[in-house]
Design an enzyme around this catalytic site. Structure first.
Site, short mmCIF file in Angstrom:
data_model
loop_
_atom_site.label_atom_id
_atom_site.label_comp_id
_atom_site.label_asym_id
_atom_site.label_seq_id
_atom_site.Cartn_x
_atom_site.Cartn_y
_atom_site.Cartn_z
N THR A 128 -7.66 -14.66 10.98
CA THR A 128 -6.53 -15.59 10.94
C THR A 128 -5.78 -15.46 9.61
O THR A 128 -6.39 -15.51 8.55
CB THR A 128 -7.03 -17.03 11.13
OG1 THR A 128 -7.73 -17.13 12.37
CG2 THR A 128 -5.86 -18.01 11.13
N HIS A 167 0.13 -10.84 -7.10
CA HIS A 167 -0.08 -11.40 -8.43
C HIS A 167 0.50 -10.55 -9.55
O HIS A 167 0.46 -10.94 -10.71
CB HIS A 167 -1.57 -11.69 -8.67
CG HIS A 167 -2.41 -10.51 -9.01
ND1 HIS A 167 -2.74 -10.18 -10.30
CD2 HIS A 167 -2.99 -9.58 -8.23
CE1 HIS A 167 -3.52 -9.11 -10.29
NE2 HIS A 167 -3.67 -8.72 -9.05
N THR A 170 -6.15 -3.83 -3.76
CA THR A 170 -7.31 -2.96 -3.54
C THR A 170 -7.58 -2.79 -2.06
O THR A 170 -7.84 -1.68 -1.57
CB THR A 170 -8.54 -3.54 -4.25
OG1 THR A 170 -8.30 -3.53 -5.66
CG2 THR A 170 -9.79 -2.73 -3.93
N ASN A 229 -0.40 1.61 -14.51
CA ASN A 229 -0.65 0.24 -14.95
C ASN A 229 -0.88 0.12 -16.45
O ASN A 229 -0.76 -0.97 -17.01
CB ASN A 229 -1.85 -0.35 -14.20
CG ASN A 229 -3.06 0.56 -14.20
OD1 ASN A 229 -2.98 1.71 -13.77
ND2 ASN A 229 -4.18 0.06 -14.68
N GLN A 260 2.35 -2.06 -9.56
CA GLN A 260 3.04 -2.37 -10.81
C GLN A 260 4.55 -2.26 -10.67
O GLN A 260 5.29 -2.95 -11.39
CB GLN A 260 2.55 -1.43 -11.92
CG GLN A 260 1.12 -1.64 -12.34
CD GLN A 260 0.90 -2.98 -13.03
OE1 GLN A 260 1.83 -3.64 -13.49
NE2 GLN A 260 -0.36 -3.39 -13.09
N CYS A 311 -9.04 -4.02 -15.43
CA CYS A 311 -10.32 -3.72 -14.79
C CYS A 311 -11.37 -3.28 -15.80
O CYS A 311 -12.57 -3.31 -15.51
CB CYS A 311 -10.14 -2.63 -13.74
SG CYS A 311 -9.03 -3.08 -12.40
#
Length: 389
Positions: A247, A211, A81, A161, A189, A335
């Protein structure tokens, strides 16, 4: 991978890999030293910074290798996102155009659609939302017709997706560049599941998400072609080529790099062909067990090897999955999970409410076995025959 994943042992059959994938144990091992021992800030100049700095560069190179990019074209972000926001918002705010114009399509992920709506609301950007056909695909001619001299960017995902439909990205990028605009592709995807080469695709910006390809949540990357100007999303110390200050999370970047390298090797070995065979086996078992009741949503091809989106007549997908706890799957985008409303993606493809409400998204992955597929099919067939509505 042939050995079982420890997180799946003894649990329900996991058919929700489009929502998130289990973290590969090999990825965890690559991360471990950066969580326990090599703690230095990669921006420092002393000995404790050496290994983190080297690891960050290697991870960037590994991600670049998966998509045919150069090391210096990879920007790490905290999520897909965020990467999509950087691409869209960054391109618009960097453009020297009065009232910039964006083009996307109606079945994009909310990460793109909501960014477009925010740009309309906050920056006066004009956005064109293109329709899709019955297979969920965008017509390159529609993109060409929508382009204007004010068009800054076109954003179309590589793979949907929910349905796994693969968009004709090279053709879309070609017509976009012919009018002098940039092209962004959300490949969340597709990356790691199908071969991607940013040069062959012709994209200027491309999103990769950890992920979705066996790395942890909280890490993603944006490919930014050399020469593309973006306004930074986060301001500060100038990390990530000045586009995303803060960082770096070295351990998670290492994880994404390791996952990308594993995915590249798997694709080279034809590993995703086996996943496609399991997907088709699942489809075949369900169609055989529920004759005349199973309808495929989206194209047969081109489609992700992992994704099977079907509607089963006479049931509601959400209630069917509730009745079959031995399967972990979704009715559509993660979602919007937990809702019993028609999928906006399926409705945009012209499917009616009844068919959309009866849809299931069954997405398989690296550790799915033939036994998993057969168990899932048996359970779904039994529940659907029982007339769960």
């Amino acid at each position: 991978m042939t050995s079982a994943h420890p997180g799946l042992a003894g649990g329900p059959v996991y058919l929700d890999c489009n929502a998130t994938t289990p973290v590969d144990p090999r990825v965890v091992e690559e991360m471990r030293p950066h969580l326990a021992d090599w703690f230095g800030n990669p921006s420092s100049d002393h000995v404790y910074a050496a290994k983190p700095k080297e690891a960050l560069h290697r991870a960037r190179t590994q991600v670049a290798g998966l998509i045919g990019a150069e090391t210096g074209e990879i920007v790490f972000t905290g999520s897909g996102t965020e990467a999509d926001n950087l691409a869209l918002r960054g391109a618009v705010l960097a453009a020297k155009t009065d009232r910039p114009h964006l083009i996307t399509q109606v079945t994009e992920h909310p990460a793109v659609l909501e960014t477009c709506r925010a740009l309309e609301r906050l920056h006066g950007v004009e956005v064109t939302y293109l329709p899709v056909d019955r297979d969920g695909l965008v017509d390159p001619a529609a993109v060409a017709a929508a382009l204007t001299p004010r068009t800054v960017l076109v954003s179309v995902m590589a793979a949907n997706n929910e349905t796994g439909a693969l968009q004709p990205i090279p053709a879309l990028a070609h017509v976009t560049h012919a009018h002098g605009a940039l092209f962004h592709c959300d490949a969340a995807q597709a990356a790691g599941k199908t071969l991607l080469d940013v040069r062959e695709l012709g994209v200027d910006l491309l999103t990769v998400v950890g992920h979705k390809m066996y790395a942890p949540k909280g890490i993603a990357a944006l490919y930014v072609r050399h020469g593309v100007a973006l306004e930074p999303l986060v301001y500060g110390g100038g990390q990530e080529h000045g586009l995303r200050a803060g960082t770096e999370n070295v351990a998670l970047a290492v994880a994404l790099g390791a996952a990308a390298e594993l995915a590249a090797a798997e694709l080279a070995d034809g590993g995703c062909e086996g996943i496609a065979e399991l997907r088709d086996r699942l489809h075949g078992r369900l169609a055989e067990g529920l004759p005349g009741r199973v309808q495929l949503n989206g194209p047969v091809k081109p489609r992700l090897p992992s994704t099977l989106n079907i509607s089963i007549d006479g049931v509601r997908g959400h209630e069917l999955l509730t009745d079959v706890p031995e399967i972990a799957a979704s009715t559509g985008s993660a979602c919007h999970s937990g809702t019993d409303t028609p999928s906006p993606v399926l409705r945009a493809m012209g499917l009616g409410d009844a068919r959309s409400l009866s849809a299931l998204r069954l997405s398989i992955g690296r550790w799915t076995t033939p036994n998993d597929v057969d168990r899932a099919a048996e359970a779904l067939i039994a529940a659907a025959r029982a007339g769960v509505v």
